[in-house]
Design a protein around this motif. Structure first.
Motif, PDB file in Angstrom:
ATOM      1  N   LEU A   2      12.120  77.842  -1.905  1.00 32.07           N
ATOM      2  CA  LEU A   2      11.403  76.612  -1.611  1.00 32.07           C
ATOM      3  C   LEU A   2      10.833  76.073  -2.905  1.00 32.07           C
ATOM      4  O   LEU A   2      10.147  76.785  -3.627  1.00 32.07           O
ATOM      5  N   ALA A   3      11.162  74.851  -3.215  1.00 31.17           N
ATOM      6  CA  ALA A   3      10.587  74.182  -4.381  1.00 31.17           C
ATOM      7  C   ALA A   3       9.680  73.087  -3.861  1.00 31.17           C
ATOM      8  O   ALA A   3      10.083  72.287  -3.022  1.00 31.17           O
ATOM      9  N   ILE A   4       8.452  73.067  -4.338  1.00 33.75           N
ATOM     10  CA  ILE A   4       7.499  72.055  -3.888  1.00 33.75           C
ATOM     11  C   ILE A   4       6.967  71.320  -5.099  1.00 33.75           C
ATOM     12  O   ILE A   4       6.643  71.927  -6.111  1.00 33.75           O
ATOM     13  N   ALA A   5       6.892  70.020  -4.987  1.00 33.30           N
ATOM     14  CA  ALA A   5       6.367  69.197  -6.072  1.00 33.30           C
ATOM     15  C   ALA A   5       5.342  68.233  -5.515  1.00 33.30           C
ATOM     16  O   ALA A   5       5.458  67.779  -4.381  1.00 33.30           O
ATOM     17  N   ALA A   6       4.330  67.932  -6.310  1.00 33.68           N
ATOM     18  CA  ALA A   6       3.315  66.964  -5.898  1.00 33.68           C
ATOM     19  C   ALA A   6       3.760  65.582  -6.363  1.00 33.68           C
ATOM     20  O   ALA A   6       4.145  65.399  -7.509  1.00 33.68           O
ATOM     21  N   PHE A   7       3.746  64.629  -5.465  1.00 35.73           N
ATOM     22  CA  PHE A   7       4.147  63.276  -5.783  1.00 35.73           C
ATOM     23  C   PHE A   7       3.028  62.322  -5.407  1.00 35.73           C
ATOM     24  O   PHE A   7       2.315  62.543  -4.444  1.00 35.73           O
ATOM     25  N   HIS A   8       2.930  61.286  -6.171  1.00 30.77           N
ATOM     26  CA  HIS A   8       2.035  60.217  -5.758  1.00 30.77           C
ATOM     27  C   HIS A   8       2.837  59.365  -4.793  1.00 30.77           C
ATOM     28  O   HIS A   8       3.972  59.665  -4.489  1.00 30.77           O
ATOM     29  N   ASP A   9       2.303  58.320  -4.297  1.00 27.91           N
ATOM     30  CA  ASP A   9       2.915  57.529  -3.235  1.00 27.91           C
ATOM     31  C   ASP A   9       4.436  57.439  -3.373  1.00 27.91           C
ATOM     32  O   ASP A   9       4.949  56.977  -4.381  1.00 27.91           O
ATOM     33  N   ILE A 137      19.555  67.712   4.924  1.00 27.27           N
ATOM     34  CA  ILE A 137      20.765  67.053   4.446  1.00 27.27           C
ATOM     35  C   ILE A 137      21.492  67.984   3.476  1.00 27.27           C
ATOM     36  O   ILE A 137      20.871  68.612   2.621  1.00 27.27           O
ATOM     37  N   LEU A 138      22.789  68.107   3.653  1.00 26.61           N
ATOM     38  CA  LEU A 138      23.659  68.889   2.781  1.00 26.61           C
ATOM     39  C   LEU A 138      23.156  70.309   2.530  1.00 26.61           C
ATOM     40  O   LEU A 138      23.155  70.804   1.418  1.00 26.61           O
ATOM     41  N   GLY A 139      22.704  70.953   3.575  1.00 21.50           N
ATOM     42  CA  GLY A 139      22.255  72.333   3.446  1.00 21.50           C
ATOM     43  C   GLY A 139      20.860  72.495   2.858  1.00 21.50           C
ATOM     44  O   GLY A 139      20.449  73.599   2.527  1.00 21.50           O
ATOM     45  N   VAL A 140      20.131  71.405   2.709  1.00 19.81           N
ATOM     46  CA  VAL A 140      18.786  71.456   2.144  1.00 19.81           C
ATOM     47  C   VAL A 140      17.785  70.968   3.189  1.00 19.81           C
ATOM     48  O   VAL A 140      17.919  69.866   3.718  1.00 19.81           O
ATOM     49  N   ASN A 141      16.792  71.813   3.496  1.00 23.13           N
ATOM     50  CA  ASN A 141      15.692  71.393   4.361  1.00 23.13           C
ATOM     51  C   ASN A 141      14.689  70.625   3.509  1.00 23.13           C
ATOM     52  O   ASN A 141      14.371  71.048   2.392  1.00 23.13           O
ATOM     53  N   ILE A 142      14.204  69.519   4.035  1.00 18.03           N
ATOM     54  CA  ILE A 142      13.238  68.688   3.317  1.00 18.03           C
ATOM     55  C   ILE A 142      11.927  68.716   4.091  1.00 18.03           C
ATOM     56  O   ILE A 142      11.887  68.377   5.269  1.00 18.03           O
ATOM     57  N   TYR A 143      10.871  69.140   3.411  1.00 22.42           N
ATOM     58  CA  TYR A 143       9.543  69.210   4.019  1.00 22.42           C
ATOM     59  C   TYR A 143       8.626  68.200   3.338  1.00 22.42           C
ATOM     60  O   TYR A 143       8.634  68.097   2.114  1.00 22.42           O
ATOM     61  N   THR A 144       7.863  67.481   4.113  1.00 26.15           N
ATOM     62  CA  THR A 144       6.889  66.557   3.541  1.00 26.15           C
ATOM     63  C   THR A 144       5.527  66.817   4.151  1.00 26.15           C
ATOM     64  O   THR A 144       5.403  67.109   5.333  1.00 26.15           O
ATOM     65  N   ASP A 145       4.515  66.744   3.313  1.00 25.40           N
ATOM     66  CA  ASP A 145       3.128  66.834   3.747  1.00 25.40           C
ATOM     67  C   ASP A 145       2.411  65.680   3.064  1.00 25.40           C
ATOM     68  O   ASP A 145       1.948  65.791   1.932  1.00 25.40           O
ATOM     69  N   ARG A 146       2.363  64.549   3.758  1.00 23.13           N
ATOM     70  CA  ARG A 146       1.809  63.327   3.167  1.00 23.13           C
ATOM     71  C   ARG A 146       0.320  63.463   2.844  1.00 23.13           C
ATOM     72  O   ARG A 146      -0.140  62.904   1.862  1.00 23.13           O
ATOM     73  N   SER A 147      -0.411  64.209   3.657  1.00 22.14           N
ATOM     74  CA  SER A 147      -1.845  64.329   3.411  1.00 22.14           C
ATOM     75  C   SER A 147      -2.117  65.024   2.066  1.00 22.14           C
ATOM     76  O   SER A 147      -3.089  64.715   1.399  1.00 22.14           O
ATOM     77  N   ARG A 148      -1.230  65.941   1.677  1.00 24.13           N
ATOM     78  CA  ARG A 148      -1.385  66.644   0.395  1.00 24.13           C
ATOM     79  C   ARG A 148      -0.442  66.098  -0.670  1.00 24.13           C
ATOM     80  O   ARG A 148      -0.362  66.643  -1.764  1.00 24.13           O
ATOM     81  N   ARG A 149       0.315  65.040  -0.305  1.00 31.43           N
ATOM     82  CA  ARG A 149       1.284  64.405  -1.209  1.00 31.43           C
ATOM     83  C   ARG A 149       2.295  65.404  -1.761  1.00 31.43           C
ATOM     84  O   ARG A 149       2.552  65.479  -2.950  1.00 31.43           O
TER      85      ARG A 149
END
Length: 193
Positions: A2-9, A137-149
């Motif tokens: 799992l790779a997680i990155a912090a993004f702004h809007d 998509i394409l064997g990759v699960n995408i997780y988003t947590d908007r409250s923590r960006r």
């Protein structure tokens, strides 16, 4: 993994081009035998000249890709030199990325009105299906947590499938030599003049 990155809007949308290969323009003359049920006594022994691409042609995927490339460039996107399925468009602080895999599109950016205009433009160019925010998509699960960006990517399902294929599902799991919880920022990006 799992790779997680912090993004702004940011916003991420998935779209699908319906019957993508039928959108290709043929650059050469292509002929085919008449389809079953099409032959009449007046046209027996004749062949059909294709005006556009159809599924099953060896040229179909290439002609679709060329058509898509021409269309997306008209909207101001630039194709990545090293990853030809990745496009970007930068206008001041507004950044948009488009990732194409055959007929699946991921649209990512930091300005919702800009992304909405890209989606509207696509719908006018091609028959599209808006799949909303992607989760897989394409064997990759995408997780988003908007409250923590946060935006996370995981290939654990794919890795488990490969391990099972090679009868290694009982093997010992370990960590990669990579730091956990890395926060990425614009300042960390390489820059050039």
């Amino acid at each position: 993994m799992l790779a997680i990155a912090a993004f702004h809007d940011y916003e991420i949308w998935q779209m699908d081009v319906k019957t993508a290969f039928l959108n290709g323009k043929l650059k050469e003359d292509v002929y085919m035998t008449q389809p079953e049920g099409f032959v009449t006594s007046d046209n027996a022994g004749k062949v059909c000249k294709l005006q556009t691409s159809i599924y099953g042609l060896k040229q179909a995927s290439r002609s679709w890709n060329l058509r898509f490339n021409d269309a997306i460039k008209q909207f101001g996107f630039i194709r990545n030199e090293y990853e030809p399925c990745v496009y970007k468009k930068i206008s001041g602080s507004i950044v948009s990325f488009l990732i194409l895999y055959v007929d699946d599109i991921l649209l990512i950016g930091n300005d919702i009105p800009t992304l909405q205009s890209v989606k509207t433009w696509f719908i006018n160019c091609f028959s599209m299906k808006d799949l909303g925010e992607p989760t897989y998509i394409l064997g990759v699960n995408i997780y988003t947590d908007r409250s923590r960006r946060l935006l996370g990517l995981s290939q654990s399902t794919y890795i488990d499938k490969v391990l099972k294929r090679f009868s290694m599902e009982e093997s010992k799991k370990g960590f990669l030599s990579m730091s956990h919880g890395i926060s990425l920022s614009k300042e960390m990006c390489p820059s050039t003049p």
